[in-house]
Design an enzyme around this catalytic site. Structure first.
Site, PDB file in Angstrom:
ATOM      1  N   LYS A  56       0.615  -6.807   2.144  1.00  0.00           N
ATOM      2  CA  LYS A  56       0.947  -7.153   3.522  1.00  0.00           C
ATOM      3  C   LYS A  56       2.440  -7.324   3.765  1.00  0.00           C
ATOM      4  O   LYS A  56       2.879  -7.301   4.922  1.00  0.00           O
ATOM      5  CB  LYS A  56       0.178  -8.400   3.953  1.00  0.00           C
ATOM      6  CG  LYS A  56      -1.292  -8.124   4.253  1.00  0.00           C
ATOM      7  CD  LYS A  56      -2.003  -9.371   4.723  1.00  0.00           C
ATOM      8  CE  LYS A  56      -3.451  -9.068   5.079  1.00  0.00           C
ATOM      9  NZ  LYS A  56      -3.573  -8.348   6.355  1.00  0.00           N
ATOM     10  N   SER A 307      -4.995  -4.623  -3.751  1.00  0.00           N
ATOM     11  CA  SER A 307      -4.196  -5.066  -2.606  1.00  0.00           C
ATOM     12  C   SER A 307      -3.380  -6.319  -2.880  1.00  0.00           C
ATOM     13  O   SER A 307      -2.417  -6.588  -2.160  1.00  0.00           O
ATOM     14  CB  SER A 307      -5.108  -5.304  -1.401  1.00  0.00           C
ATOM     15  OG  SER A 307      -6.117  -6.248  -1.720  1.00  0.00           O
TER      16      SER A 307
END
Length: 331
Positions: A56, A307
């Protein structure tokens, strides 16, 4: 509320240029032992090595880079279980902007410490992400700060899309790309890039069965739904779907599947054992989908998005004690 502007591949290319001064590309490797466990060629995209430990950060930097000085001076407010929070805090520190983060009560201590260490104000409010979002919206209105959704933000999705530009630069002939979903920014970004660069590659989203809001919304094909939010996997603990990411996923996903929390823990263990990789639960969810569906992926060339690596000590110990994936069959 109207759906935010839909990002394009041009936005992703612009984000790659913006991020070049801030982040190097992350590696993507295959591991013979992991391939033997999965019965497929599995390429792990290592977003767990980002400076915040998760993908992110690409979105946070892209968002802050695109704000004008007056917007930055007012600051940003985010709500998150951890990785979106760290992304905003890191980007705000880079650009000298005030940042406040609302996390649900009793957050992951490591993620909370990281947010504070980056200079952001941390507020614990609400039993879950939905209640934290309400407090964040009220705080943004009180202070005149920019409220940043973890998913319904075109600049965040464009920034995250740079990871998938790297994936297809490295492996344009992939058969499948498997991406975890909480709010859906990663899967939406994957759909955006695959449609432009690798339309024959299947993009498959995976979500925790105990928090299936995005999965159920996609299969229903309608407005964003809310669902019980019971997963212990923090990065997937989202009780409602988001309109913008659903719009992008609706036309781009080949499938959307669910995995159990125990299957995710087993995949975390497989990544540690076979790929020497620390993954938080969300970072192992894509591999969990591959390991629990061996017939679907057998013999194929598959990329899985690791991720994030922001696993707590408790989580690491728990996955080591939990269920094991099938033993390797190759010599």
């Amino acid at each position: 509320m109207s759906t935010p502007r839909r990002p394009t591949i041009t936005d992703a290319l612009r984000a790659r240029r913006l991020l070049a001064a801030h982040l190097p590309p992350t590696p993507m490797w295959s591991y013979p032992l992991l391939d033997a466990t999965a019965g497929a060629t599995v390429l792990v995209k290592h977003e767990n090595v980002q400076p915040t430990g998760a993908f992110k950060v690409r979105g946070g930097l892209t968002l802050l880079a695109g704000m004008d000085e007056a917007e930055r001076a007012r600051g940003v407010v985010g709500y998150s279980t951890g990785n979106h929070a760290q992304s905003l805090a890191y980007a705000a520190a880079r650009f000298g902007a005030p940042c406040a983060i609302v996390m649900p009560e009793r957050p992951n201590p490591a993620k909370a410490h990281a947010v504070r260490a980056l200079g952001a104000e941390l507020i614990e409010a609400g039993a879950d992400l939905g209640e934290a979002a309400e407090r964040a919206a009220a705080l943004a209105a009180e202070r005149g700060m920019r409220l940043v959704s973890p998913a319904d933000e075109p600049d965040l999705i464009a920034g995250v899309a740079t990871a998938y530009l790297e994936v297809f630069d490295r492996e344009p002939g992939l058969d499948a790309l498997v991406v975890p979903v909480g709010g859906g920014s990663g899967a939406a970004a994957a759909c955006l890039v695959a449609a432009a660069l690798a339309p024959r590659c299947e993009v498959i989203a995976v979500q925790a069965a105990a928090s299936p809001a995005a999965h159920d919304t996609w299969h229903a094909g309608g407005a964003p739904l809310t669902r019980p939010n019971r997963t212990r996997v923090e990065g997937l603990a989202t009780g409602r779907a988001f309109a913008l990411t659903q719009e992008l996923m609706r036309g781009g996903l080949a499938d959307f599947v669910l995995v159990g929390d125990d299957d995710i823990a087993a995949a975390q263990w497989a990544l540690m054992r076979d790929a020497h990789t620390l993954a938080e639960g969300a970072g192992a969810a894509a591999l969990a989908a591959v390991l629990t569906r061996p017939a679907r992926f057998a013999g194929r060339r598959v990329a899985v998005m690791c991720s994030g690596g922001n696993a707590s000590e408790h989580e690491i110990l728990a996955c080591g004690r939990g269920p094991r994936v099938a033993q390797r069959t190759a010599g």
